[in-house]
Design an enzyme around this catalytic site. Structure first.
Site, PDB file in Angstrom:
ATOM      1  N   HIS A  71      70.017  45.230  43.232  1.00  0.00           N
ATOM      2  CA  HIS A  71      70.684  46.033  42.321  1.00  0.00           C
ATOM      3  C   HIS A  71      72.093  45.148  41.883  1.00  0.00           C
ATOM      4  O   HIS A  71      72.552  44.268  42.576  1.00  0.00           O
ATOM      5  CB  HIS A  71      71.401  47.184  42.851  1.00  0.00           C
ATOM      6  CG  HIS A  71      70.415  48.309  43.175  1.00  0.00           C
ATOM      7  ND1 HIS A  71      69.939  49.149  42.322  1.00  0.00           N
ATOM      8  CD2 HIS A  71      69.762  48.482  44.337  1.00  0.00           C
ATOM      9  CE1 HIS A  71      68.877  49.977  42.828  1.00  0.00           C
ATOM     10  NE2 HIS A  71      69.014  49.591  44.203  1.00  0.00           N
ATOM     11  N   ARG A  93      74.532  57.598  43.684  1.00  0.00           N
ATOM     12  CA  ARG A  93      74.193  56.120  43.857  1.00  0.00           C
ATOM     13  C   ARG A  93      74.062  55.671  45.413  1.00  0.00           C
ATOM     14  O   ARG A  93      73.449  54.637  45.734  1.00  0.00           O
ATOM     15  CB  ARG A  93      74.915  55.219  42.906  1.00  0.00           C
ATOM     16  CG  ARG A  93      74.836  55.374  41.426  1.00  0.00           C
ATOM     17  CD  ARG A  93      75.313  54.510  40.654  1.00  0.00           C
ATOM     18  NE  ARG A  93      75.622  54.985  39.430  1.00  0.00           N
ATOM     19  CZ  ARG A  93      74.936  54.900  38.348  1.00  0.00           C
ATOM     20  NH1 ARG A  93      73.587  54.426  38.608  1.00  0.00           N
ATOM     21  NH2 ARG A  93      75.396  55.224  37.009  1.00  0.00           N
ATOM     22  N   ASP A  95      56.778  56.231  46.713  1.00  0.00           N
ATOM     23  CA  ASP A  95      55.608  56.461  47.058  1.00  0.00           C
ATOM     24  C   ASP A  95      54.387  55.386  46.506  1.00  0.00           C
ATOM     25  O   ASP A  95      53.504  54.868  47.063  1.00  0.00           O
ATOM     26  CB  ASP A  95      54.979  57.860  46.709  1.00  0.00           C
ATOM     27  CG  ASP A  95      55.478  58.763  47.486  1.00  0.00           C
ATOM     28  OD1 ASP A  95      56.436  58.408  48.778  1.00  0.00           O
ATOM     29  OD2 ASP A  95      55.358  59.906  47.544  1.00  0.00           O
ATOM     30  N   TYR A 123      77.753  45.378  34.669  1.00  0.00           N
ATOM     31  CA  TYR A 123      76.458  44.724  34.759  1.00  0.00           C
ATOM     32  C   TYR A 123      76.473  43.329  34.119  1.00  0.00           C
ATOM     33  O   TYR A 123      75.650  42.606  34.284  1.00  0.00           O
ATOM     34  CB  TYR A 123      75.396  45.389  34.054  1.00  0.00           C
ATOM     35  CG  TYR A 123      75.233  46.852  34.384  1.00  0.00           C
ATOM     36  CD1 TYR A 123      74.536  46.958  35.754  1.00  0.00           C
ATOM     37  CD2 TYR A 123      75.668  47.983  33.917  1.00  0.00           C
ATOM     38  CE1 TYR A 123      74.114  48.381  36.262  1.00  0.00           C
ATOM     39  CE2 TYR A 123      75.546  49.199  34.261  1.00  0.00           C
ATOM     40  CZ  TYR A 123      74.748  49.414  35.504  1.00  0.00           C
ATOM     41  OH  TYR A 123      74.417  50.445  36.199  1.00  0.00           O
TER      42      TYR A 123
END
Length: 152
Positions: free
Chosen positions: A103, A114, A90, A26
């Site tokens: 992402h 994933r 939803d 990350y």
């Protein structure tokens, strides 16, 4: 009535740990860095940002529902909820706002669980695996959709 010039930025579970959580995946940018980048990118296009992060699905759903009152679109990194939450999908569909899914890592190069995102089919913009700078790209592409400047 004109559309509001505000985006909702949603960061899902564990993204509050950016900068310290698995920096090899990350990077070293923090959540504050992400929020600053998105705010600056949006401001350059005449939009403001309401940013939120939560580790709780219901809190995120409530923020998405509230966005229909005063936001023109949603930039979301659903994190692990991407792969598990029909409820999140939803909620995004229900508010009928354009959505940019982001992402930081390339989820297709990671664990097989994933590889599927419940958000993908309701998002009009997808920025995957471009690191933190991908957030600015997502903002630009989403604003293009909102303002009718998207290439068709």
């Amino acid at each position: 009535m004109t559309a509001p010039h505000r985006l909702l930025l949603v960061n899902g579970p564990n993204l509050n740990l950016l900068g310290t959580r698995e920096p090899g995946i990350y990077g070293s940018d923090t959540l504050a860095d992400v929020e600053r980048l998105v705010t600056d990118a949006a401001a350059a296009r005449g939009f403001e940002v309401r940013a939120m992060q939560s580790n709780h699905e219901g809190v995120i759903v409530d923020a998405i529902h509230a966005a229909r009152e005063d936001c023109a679109g949603i930039v979301i990194n659903p994190a692990g909820l991407s792969h598990t939450s029909v409820v999140l999908r939803d909620a995004l569909a229900a508010v009928a706002l354009p959505v940019a899914e982001i992402h930081i890592s390339d989820v297709m190069q990671r664990e097989s669980f994933r590889h599927h995102s419940y958000v993908t089919d309701v998002a009009v913009v997808h920025v995957i695996g471009e690191g933190v700078p991908g957030y600015a790209k997502a903002v630009d592409l989403l604003v293009d959709v909102i303002t009718g400047q998207a290439e068709g």
